[in-house]
Design an enzyme around this catalytic site. Sequence first.
Site, mmCIF file in Angstrom:
data_model
loop_
_atom_site.group_PDB
_atom_site.id
_atom_site.type_symbol
_atom_site.label_atom_id
_atom_site.label_comp_id
_atom_site.label_asym_id
_atom_site.label_seq_id
_atom_site.Cartn_x
_atom_site.Cartn_y
_atom_site.Cartn_z
ATOM 1 C CB SER A 150 -0.892 0.014 1.243
ATOM 2 O OG SER A 150 -1.539 1.277 1.394
ATOM 3 C CE1 TYR A 164 -4.164 -2.101 4.746
ATOM 4 C CE2 TYR A 164 -3.440 0.171 4.515
ATOM 5 C CZ TYR A 164 -3.868 -1.015 3.951
ATOM 6 O OH TYR A 164 -3.984 -1.106 2.573
#
Length: 255
Positions: A150, A164
């Site tokens: 990401s 995350y």
Amino acid sequence: MKIDELFGVAGKVAIITGGSRGIGEMIARAYVENGAKVYITARKAEACNRLAQELSKSGECVSIPADLSSTNEIERFAREIEKHEKKIDILVNNAGASWGETFDKFPEAGWDKVMTVNVKSVFFLSQRLAKLLEAAGRDDDFARIINIGSIDGLHVSEIETYSYAASKAAVIHLTKMMAKFLAARKIAVNAIAPGFFPSKMTKDLPMEKIAATTPMKRVGRPEDMAGLALYLGSKASSFLCGAVIPIDGGRATTV
């Protein structure tokens, strides 16, 4: 130098984790529609089976639901694959989880769940399937592992998703470690670092505002992800090893 030879995935066997929706579905659809045999797995069997049935109208897609946060489930999934295949050309480690909470209230459960799904399962599934990947690798066209990271692993997010962001930074470095040591086994490992794409994970985010503050003034589209996944799974990327490719409209890379 022909397009079909360089960017083709026809005849290849691919596994996509978290393949029932979002980015996983985008990649699965691209591979199936271009002639690859695709296995998708996801925790929710109904959604996984439904998409496999839909995609099978365009090609070959097999559903094997599994909860890859469990090493026992990783083993069961791998054994199911081994019943059908002698080699795997492409493994896309896409399954992921997120958790948002303020720093003072962030729970241990939100840390452990995300790290397990996003990092631990990537490593141990790759480890378990390495022999099948190795069987597919050739001097002129290695087998591929494509890890989905990401942009939150590349820059500091505006959202308090501590585990995350940390997990995706870990995936990016893990990709480079795996790339270094698996290349000798004719397995090329690279990563995609997506920005904002429509998915269940982003459904509660202000996507219009995000688009407005992105240099290209939009969020990702399925064809954006499809194009990059086809490149990374095809002969066109034969000399790519340990690369991390952001696909974010310039959001993390220029802002």
